[in-house]
Design a protein around this motif. Structure first.
Motif, PDB file in Angstrom:
ATOM      1  N   VAL A  72     -60.557   5.032  -0.489  1.00  0.00           N
ATOM      2  CA  VAL A  72     -59.243   4.379  -0.482  1.00  0.00           C
ATOM      3  C   VAL A  72     -59.398   2.868  -0.688  1.00  0.00           C
ATOM      4  O   VAL A  72     -58.650   2.256  -1.460  1.00  0.00           O
ATOM      5  N   ALA A  73     -60.372   2.258  -0.023  1.00  0.00           N
ATOM      6  CA  ALA A  73     -60.602   0.821  -0.185  1.00  0.00           C
ATOM      7  C   ALA A  73     -60.955   0.484  -1.626  1.00  0.00           C
ATOM      8  O   ALA A  73     -60.449  -0.499  -2.188  1.00  0.00           O
ATOM      9  N   ARG A  74     -61.792   1.299  -2.242  1.00  0.00           N
ATOM     10  CA  ARG A  74     -62.180   1.048  -3.635  1.00  0.00           C
ATOM     11  C   ARG A  74     -60.979   1.146  -4.565  1.00  0.00           C
ATOM     12  O   ARG A  74     -60.777   0.301  -5.443  1.00  0.00           O
ATOM     13  N   PHE A  75     -60.180   2.194  -4.387  1.00  0.00           N
ATOM     14  CA  PHE A  75     -59.035   2.376  -5.260  1.00  0.00           C
ATOM     15  C   PHE A  75     -57.961   1.315  -5.039  1.00  0.00           C
ATOM     16  O   PHE A  75     -57.290   0.902  -5.987  1.00  0.00           O
ATOM     17  N   ILE A  76     -57.778   0.881  -3.814  1.00  0.00           N
ATOM     18  CA  ILE A  76     -56.824  -0.206  -3.557  1.00  0.00           C
ATOM     19  C   ILE A  76     -57.294  -1.475  -4.248  1.00  0.00           C
ATOM     20  O   ILE A  76     -56.500  -2.196  -4.861  1.00  0.00           O
ATOM     21  N   PHE A  77     -58.581  -1.749  -4.171  1.00  0.00           N
ATOM     22  CA  PHE A  77     -59.121  -2.956  -4.808  1.00  0.00           C
ATOM     23  C   PHE A  77     -58.913  -2.898  -6.320  1.00  0.00           C
ATOM     24  O   PHE A  77     -58.672  -3.923  -6.946  1.00  0.00           O
ATOM     25  N   ARG A  78     -58.996  -1.700  -6.902  1.00  0.00           N
ATOM     26  CA  ARG A  78     -58.771  -1.538  -8.337  1.00  0.00           C
ATOM     27  C   ARG A  78     -57.288  -1.585  -8.694  1.00  0.00           C
ATOM     28  O   ARG A  78     -56.949  -1.681  -9.866  1.00  0.00           O
ATOM     29  N   GLY A  79     -56.408  -1.490  -7.683  1.00  0.00           N
ATOM     30  CA  GLY A  79     -54.983  -1.628  -7.942  1.00  0.00           C
ATOM     31  C   GLY A  79     -54.192  -0.345  -7.912  1.00  0.00           C
ATOM     32  O   GLY A  79     -53.112  -0.275  -8.488  1.00  0.00           O
ATOM     33  N   SER A  80     -54.675   0.665  -7.215  1.00  0.00           N
ATOM     34  CA  SER A  80     -53.981   1.945  -7.166  1.00  0.00           C
ATOM     35  C   SER A  80     -52.873   1.915  -6.109  1.00  0.00           C
ATOM     36  O   SER A  80     -53.128   1.650  -4.931  1.00  0.00           O
ATOM     37  N   ASN A  81     -51.670   2.194  -6.540  1.00  0.00           N
ATOM     38  CA  ASN A  81     -50.545   2.237  -5.606  1.00  0.00           C
ATOM     39  C   ASN A  81     -50.617   3.486  -4.731  1.00  0.00           C
ATOM     40  O   ASN A  81     -50.237   3.454  -3.565  1.00  0.00           O
ATOM     41  N   ARG A  82     -51.119   4.592  -5.269  1.00  0.00           N
ATOM     42  CA  ARG A  82     -51.264   5.811  -4.473  1.00  0.00           C
ATOM     43  C   ARG A  82     -52.249   5.606  -3.326  1.00  0.00           C
ATOM     44  O   ARG A  82     -52.014   6.064  -2.212  1.00  0.00           O
ATOM     45  N   LEU A 124     -53.117  -4.453  11.426  1.00  0.00           N
ATOM     46  CA  LEU A 124     -53.336  -5.481  10.407  1.00  0.00           C
ATOM     47  C   LEU A 124     -53.402  -4.896   8.999  1.00  0.00           C
ATOM     48  O   LEU A 124     -52.966  -5.531   8.039  1.00  0.00           O
ATOM     49  N   VAL A 125     -53.931  -3.677   8.859  1.00  0.00           N
ATOM     50  CA  VAL A 125     -53.918  -3.003   7.555  1.00  0.00           C
ATOM     51  C   VAL A 125     -52.473  -2.774   7.119  1.00  0.00           C
ATOM     52  O   VAL A 125     -52.116  -3.017   5.959  1.00  0.00           O
ATOM     53  N   LEU A 126     -51.640  -2.332   8.049  1.00  0.00           N
ATOM     54  CA  LEU A 126     -50.219  -2.133   7.730  1.00  0.00           C
ATOM     55  C   LEU A 126     -49.564  -3.430   7.279  1.00  0.00           C
ATOM     56  O   LEU A 126     -48.818  -3.459   6.295  1.00  0.00           O
ATOM     57  N   VAL A 127     -49.846  -4.508   7.990  1.00  0.00           N
ATOM     58  CA  VAL A 127     -49.242  -5.801   7.644  1.00  0.00           C
ATOM     59  C   VAL A 127     -49.727  -6.277   6.278  1.00  0.00           C
ATOM     60  O   VAL A 127     -48.936  -6.733   5.450  1.00  0.00           O
ATOM     61  N   ALA A 128     -51.028  -6.165   6.033  1.00  0.00           N
ATOM     62  CA  ALA A 128     -51.583  -6.675   4.774  1.00  0.00           C
ATOM     63  C   ALA A 128     -51.100  -5.876   3.568  1.00  0.00           C
ATOM     64  O   ALA A 128     -50.746  -6.449   2.536  1.00  0.00           O
ATOM     65  N   LEU A 129     -51.069  -4.560   3.693  1.00  0.00           N
ATOM     66  CA  LEU A 129     -50.748  -3.736   2.526  1.00  0.00           C
ATOM     67  C   LEU A 129     -49.252  -3.537   2.301  1.00  0.00           C
ATOM     68  O   LEU A 129     -48.855  -3.022   1.263  1.00  0.00           O
ATOM     69  N   THR A 130     -48.419  -3.932   3.260  1.00  0.00           N
ATOM     70  CA  THR A 130     -46.974  -3.868   3.034  1.00  0.00           C
ATOM     71  C   THR A 130     -46.440  -5.177   2.488  1.00  0.00           C
ATOM     72  O   THR A 130     -45.234  -5.290   2.252  1.00  0.00           O
ATOM     73  N   ASP A 131     -47.298  -6.129   2.266  1.00  0.00           N
ATOM     74  CA  ASP A 131     -46.890  -7.403   1.684  1.00  0.00           C
ATOM     75  C   ASP A 131     -46.319  -7.157   0.287  1.00  0.00           C
ATOM     76  O   ASP A 131     -46.778  -6.282  -0.450  1.00  0.00           O
ATOM     77  N   SER A 132     -45.316  -7.929  -0.081  1.00  0.00           N
ATOM     78  CA  SER A 132     -44.675  -7.727  -1.387  1.00  0.00           C
ATOM     79  C   SER A 132     -45.644  -8.018  -2.535  1.00  0.00           C
ATOM     80  O   SER A 132     -45.568  -7.362  -3.582  1.00  0.00           O
ATOM     81  N   ASP A 133     -46.566  -8.962  -2.364  1.00  0.00           N
ATOM     82  CA  ASP A 133     -47.549  -9.227  -3.416  1.00  0.00           C
ATOM     83  C   ASP A 133     -48.475  -8.033  -3.618  1.00  0.00           C
ATOM     84  O   ASP A 133     -48.821  -7.691  -4.753  1.00  0.00           O
ATOM     85  N   ALA A 134     -48.895  -7.400  -2.527  1.00  0.00           N
ATOM     86  CA  ALA A 134     -49.752  -6.217  -2.639  1.00  0.00           C
ATOM     87  C   ALA A 134     -49.001  -5.085  -3.316  1.00  0.00           C
ATOM     88  O   ALA A 134     -49.548  -4.386  -4.180  1.00  0.00           O
ATOM     89  N   ARG A 135     -47.750  -4.894  -2.946  1.00  0.00           N
ATOM     90  CA  ARG A 135     -46.941  -3.846  -3.565  1.00  0.00           C
ATOM     91  C   ARG A 135     -46.755  -4.120  -5.052  1.00  0.00           C
ATOM     92  O   ARG A 135     -46.938  -3.239  -5.889  1.00  0.00           O
ATOM     93  N   ASP A 136     -46.431  -5.363  -5.402  1.00  0.00           N
ATOM     94  CA  ASP A 136     -46.227  -5.697  -6.807  1.00  0.00           C
ATOM     95  C   ASP A 136     -47.507  -5.524  -7.617  1.00  0.00           C
ATOM     96  O   ASP A 136     -47.479  -5.016  -8.735  1.00  0.00           O
ATOM     97  N   PHE A 137     -48.645  -5.933  -7.044  1.00  0.00           N
ATOM     98  CA  PHE A 137     -49.919  -5.817  -7.745  1.00  0.00           C
ATOM     99  C   PHE A 137     -50.268  -4.361  -8.018  1.00  0.00           C
ATOM    100  O   PHE A 137     -50.612  -3.998  -9.139  1.00  0.00           O
ATOM    101  N   THR A 138     -50.173  -3.512  -7.000  1.00  0.00           N
ATOM    102  CA  THR A 138     -50.558  -2.119  -7.190  1.00  0.00           C
ATOM    103  C   THR A 138     -49.549  -1.372  -8.051  1.00  0.00           C
ATOM    104  O   THR A 138     -49.927  -0.526  -8.855  1.00  0.00           O
ATOM    105  N   THR A 139     -48.278  -1.687  -7.907  1.00  0.00           N
ATOM    106  CA  THR A 139     -47.265  -1.027  -8.722  1.00  0.00           C
ATOM    107  C   THR A 139     -47.427  -1.411 -10.184  1.00  0.00           C
ATOM    108  O   THR A 139     -47.378  -0.558 -11.067  1.00  0.00           O
ATOM    109  N   ARG A 140     -47.650  -2.687 -10.446  1.00  0.00           N
ATOM    110  CA  ARG A 140     -47.816  -3.150 -11.820  1.00  0.00           C
ATOM    111  C   ARG A 140     -49.074  -2.531 -12.433  1.00  0.00           C
ATOM    112  O   ARG A 140     -49.055  -2.095 -13.578  1.00  0.00           O
ATOM    113  N   ASN A 141     -50.172  -2.481 -11.681  1.00  0.00           N
ATOM    114  CA  ASN A 141     -51.397  -1.888 -12.214  1.00  0.00           C
ATOM    115  C   ASN A 141     -51.232  -0.401 -12.452  1.00  0.00           C
ATOM    116  O   ASN A 141     -51.708   0.128 -13.450  1.00  0.00           O
ATOM    117  N   SER A 142     -50.574   0.301 -11.540  1.00  0.00           N
ATOM    118  CA  SER A 142     -50.375   1.742 -11.710  1.00  0.00           C
ATOM    119  C   SER A 142     -49.479   2.013 -12.914  1.00  0.00           C
ATOM    120  O   SER A 142     -49.746   2.924 -13.692  1.00  0.00           O
TER     121      SER A 142
END
Length: 175
Positions: A72-82, A124-142
């Motif tokens: 999961v960490a690897r895929f998040i780093f690559r930009g996977s929204n799933r 803290l994982v919840l706080v970091a990954l619910t950030d709008s920048d994180a959502r926009d990054f993963t959504t745009r990459n997906s």
């Protein structure tokens, strides 16, 4: 789009949670002989076999959790929204499990039992990954990967993919 700091922090926190999982597994394995399993299984040999089987099952579960966290960490780093969604669901389940444990058993969260560290990392994982920048990054990459797959598929169907030679109308007619 440039990778936001919240993605870096989310991945780092997931990796720290993985380390705490490994430390917990090692701690349980080392202190396993001190664990008293009071089941009516008959002889001492049966209890020892059950104890060993339970330890092996727990270690397999810890291993699966570590592999899932690393993937999961690897895929998040690559930009996977799933993967971001999976991490959020897992962290939510762990936080709710800690809350249920507290309200049912009155379990205290301390640094000694690791509960405070694990709970804080999950929050803290919840706080970091619910950030709008994180959502926009993963959504745009997906969405970008999905669009690239769609265009490659359309080009293949049209016979214009760079790796596939285009078929002429004469070749199509002769087939």
């Amino acid at each position: 789009m440039k990778r936001p700091i919240s993605i870096y922090l989310g991945v780092l926190l997931i990796l720290l949670r993985t380390v705490t999982t490994i430390v917990t597994a090692v701690s349980i394995a080392v202190d396993w002989k001190k664990v008293d399993i009071s089941l009516d299984v008959g002889t001492g040999a049966d209890a020892e076999a059950l104890s060993s089987a339970l330890l092996i099952a727990l270690m397999i579960l810890f291993g699966i959790a570590v592999v899932i966290d690393l993937a999961v960490a690897r895929f998040i780093f690559r930009g996977s929204n799933r993967a971001r969604f999976v991490a959020l669901v897992l962290a939510t389940i762990l936080v709710l499990g800690s809350a249920a444990d507290f309200f049912v058993d009155g379990t205290s969260f301390t640094l000694e039992n690791g509960g405070l560290l694990g709970l804080s990392l999950d929050i803290l994982v919840l706080v970091a990954l619910t950030d709008s920048d994180a959502r926009d990054f993963t959504t745009r990459n997906s969405n970008g990967r999905r669009d690239a797959r769609r265009s490659r598929r359309l080009l293949r169907r049209a016979g214009r993919h760079p790796g596939i030679p285009a078929r002429t109308t004469e070749a199509k007619a002769s087939e």
